[in-house]
Scaffold this motif. Sequence first.
Motif, mmCIF file in Angstrom:
data_model
loop_
_atom_site.group_PDB
_atom_site.id
_atom_site.type_symbol
_atom_site.label_atom_id
_atom_site.label_comp_id
_atom_site.label_asym_id
_atom_site.label_seq_id
_atom_site.Cartn_x
_atom_site.Cartn_y
_atom_site.Cartn_z
ATOM 1 N N VAL A 162 52.786 69.895 -7.019
ATOM 2 C CA VAL A 162 55.236 70.131 -6.727
ATOM 3 C C VAL A 162 55.458 70.833 -6.504
ATOM 4 O O VAL A 162 55.578 71.114 -5.275
ATOM 5 N N THR A 163 55.094 72.342 -7.493
ATOM 6 C CA THR A 163 56.049 73.085 -7.223
ATOM 7 C C THR A 163 55.190 74.457 -7.688
ATOM 8 O O THR A 163 54.488 73.713 -9.222
ATOM 9 N N THR A 164 55.214 75.661 -7.876
ATOM 10 C CA THR A 164 55.641 76.365 -8.844
ATOM 11 C C THR A 164 55.995 77.245 -8.532
ATOM 12 O O THR A 164 56.103 78.424 -9.405
ATOM 13 N N SER A 165 57.267 77.101 -9.045
ATOM 14 C CA SER A 165 58.605 78.085 -8.239
ATOM 15 C C SER A 165 60.202 77.225 -9.412
ATOM 16 O O SER A 165 59.861 75.987 -8.274
ATOM 17 N N GLY A 166 60.737 76.976 -9.711
ATOM 18 C CA GLY A 166 61.569 76.695 -10.059
ATOM 19 C C GLY A 166 62.816 76.457 -9.058
ATOM 20 O O GLY A 166 63.207 75.342 -9.107
ATOM 21 N N PRO A 167 63.339 77.856 -8.270
ATOM 22 C CA PRO A 167 64.611 77.959 -7.845
ATOM 23 C C PRO A 167 63.884 76.696 -5.968
ATOM 24 O O PRO A 167 64.180 75.872 -5.367
ATOM 25 N N ALA A 168 62.384 76.263 -6.537
ATOM 26 C CA ALA A 168 61.578 75.552 -5.090
ATOM 27 C C ALA A 168 61.634 74.060 -5.268
ATOM 28 O O ALA A 168 61.636 73.669 -4.800
ATOM 29 N N PHE A 169 61.826 74.127 -6.907
ATOM 30 C CA PHE A 169 61.536 72.418 -6.935
ATOM 31 C C PHE A 169 63.247 72.630 -6.688
ATOM 32 O O PHE A 169 63.186 71.241 -6.792
ATOM 33 N N VAL A 170 64.425 72.578 -7.332
ATOM 34 C CA VAL A 170 65.381 72.842 -7.409
ATOM 35 C C VAL A 170 65.748 72.681 -6.022
ATOM 36 O O VAL A 170 66.730 71.605 -5.648
ATOM 37 N N ALA A 171 65.321 72.853 -5.007
ATOM 38 C CA ALA A 171 65.911 72.934 -3.577
ATOM 39 C C ALA A 171 65.468 71.684 -2.864
ATOM 40 O O ALA A 171 65.280 71.158 -2.090
ATOM 41 N N LEU A 172 63.423 71.146 -3.656
ATOM 42 C CA LEU A 172 63.190 70.269 -3.148
ATOM 43 C C LEU A 172 64.252 68.453 -3.460
ATOM 44 O O LEU A 172 64.758 67.779 -2.793
ATOM 45 N N TYR A 173 64.776 69.547 -4.982
ATOM 46 C CA TYR A 173 65.396 68.126 -5.629
ATOM 47 C C TYR A 173 67.213 67.720 -4.771
ATOM 48 O O TYR A 173 67.702 66.523 -4.471
ATOM 49 N N ALA A 174 67.426 68.880 -4.623
ATOM 50 C CA ALA A 174 68.998 69.165 -3.721
ATOM 51 C C ALA A 174 68.402 68.196 -2.745
ATOM 52 O O ALA A 174 69.563 67.450 -1.886
ATOM 53 N N LYS A 175 67.336 68.148 -1.988
ATOM 54 C CA LYS A 175 67.389 67.909 -0.925
ATOM 55 C C LYS A 175 67.449 66.682 -0.884
ATOM 56 O O LYS A 175 68.002 64.864 -0.237
ATOM 57 N N ALA A 176 66.125 65.723 -2.053
ATOM 58 C CA ALA A 176 66.111 64.368 -2.165
ATOM 59 C C ALA A 176 67.936 63.672 -2.537
ATOM 60 O O ALA A 176 67.763 62.613 -2.591
ATOM 61 N N CYS A 177 68.431 64.476 -3.184
ATOM 62 C CA CYS A 177 69.939 64.394 -3.349
ATOM 63 C C CYS A 177 70.375 63.546 -2.692
ATOM 64 O O CYS A 177 70.720 62.969 -1.890
ATOM 65 N N GLU A 178 70.769 64.558 -1.352
ATOM 66 C CA GLU A 178 71.687 64.367 -0.010
ATOM 67 C C GLU A 178 70.618 62.630 0.756
ATOM 68 O O GLU A 178 71.738 62.313 1.150
ATOM 69 N N ALA A 179 69.508 62.769 0.378
ATOM 70 C CA ALA A 179 69.101 61.262 1.044
ATOM 71 C C ALA A 179 69.547 60.110 0.064
ATOM 72 O O ALA A 179 69.504 58.848 0.916
ATOM 73 N N LYS A 180 69.716 60.281 -0.941
ATOM 74 C CA LYS A 180 69.817 59.167 -1.830
ATOM 75 C C LYS A 180 71.057 59.093 -1.579
ATOM 76 O O LYS A 180 71.379 57.694 -2.019
ATOM 77 N N LYS A 181 72.540 59.442 -0.713
ATOM 78 C CA LYS A 181 73.276 59.156 -1.125
ATOM 79 C C LYS A 181 74.001 58.053 0.607
ATOM 80 O O LYS A 181 74.732 57.492 0.464
ATOM 81 N N ALA A 182 72.468 57.926 1.692
ATOM 82 C CA ALA A 182 72.637 56.939 2.241
ATOM 83 C C ALA A 182 72.721 55.459 1.553
ATOM 84 O O ALA A 182 72.044 55.004 0.330
ATOM 85 N N PRO A 183 73.688 54.398 1.762
ATOM 86 C CA PRO A 183 74.054 52.951 1.244
ATOM 87 C C PRO A 183 73.126 52.263 1.211
ATOM 88 O O PRO A 183 72.656 51.893 0.239
ATOM 89 N N ASP A 184 71.289 52.450 1.999
ATOM 90 C CA ASP A 184 70.269 51.920 1.569
ATOM 91 C C ASP A 184 69.055 52.395 0.676
ATOM 92 O O ASP A 184 68.179 51.898 1.323
ATOM 93 N N ALA A 185 69.363 54.017 0.615
ATOM 94 C CA ALA A 185 68.281 54.452 0.391
ATOM 95 C C ALA A 185 67.961 53.770 -1.031
ATOM 96 O O ALA A 185 69.177 52.992 -1.829
#
Length: 158
Positions: free
Chosen positions: A63-86
């Motif tokens: 999944v990751t070999t870097s903390g910053p890369a993991f946080v970037a993936l996490y931030a992207k997933a957070c944005e997707a969760k904002k949709a009402p039907d996510a």
Amino acid sequence: MTLVVALALLQSVTIPTGDALTAQIKAADADLFATFFQACDPARMSRLVTADLEMYHDREGVVTTSGPAFVALYAKACEAKKAPDAWRSRRALVPETLHVDPVPGFGAIEEGEHVFYERKGDGPEKLVGRARFVHLWKKGPDGWQVARILSFDHKAVP
């Protein structure tokens, strides 16, 4: 000389034992997963993982070999969760499976099982899976950070 200083600092980390260690790791685990699944707080997540975080998953691979890369993936997933039907997920530790061992001068190894729940939008939550995990935690001056994550033996729950 820098290596000697780094080794001295590493050796100076005091790791609790027994129930005190288990309580600290259980709290760090709860913080990590509450942040991951409910909070959507990339700044907080970046403080909970090491810069050299590695995560391996039996279904998703490396999944990751870097903390910053993991946080970037996490931030992207957070944005997707904002949709009402996510789809939204929640993780719960299975308390009786938790086992914690100290790693002198470094941190702790946590292992156990957890279950996962999902819901679409504001719909009903449903138990969907169970898995095992091993986490390597590093204790630093600012608290506990996860350094390695192994997530495996994922199974659907009927």
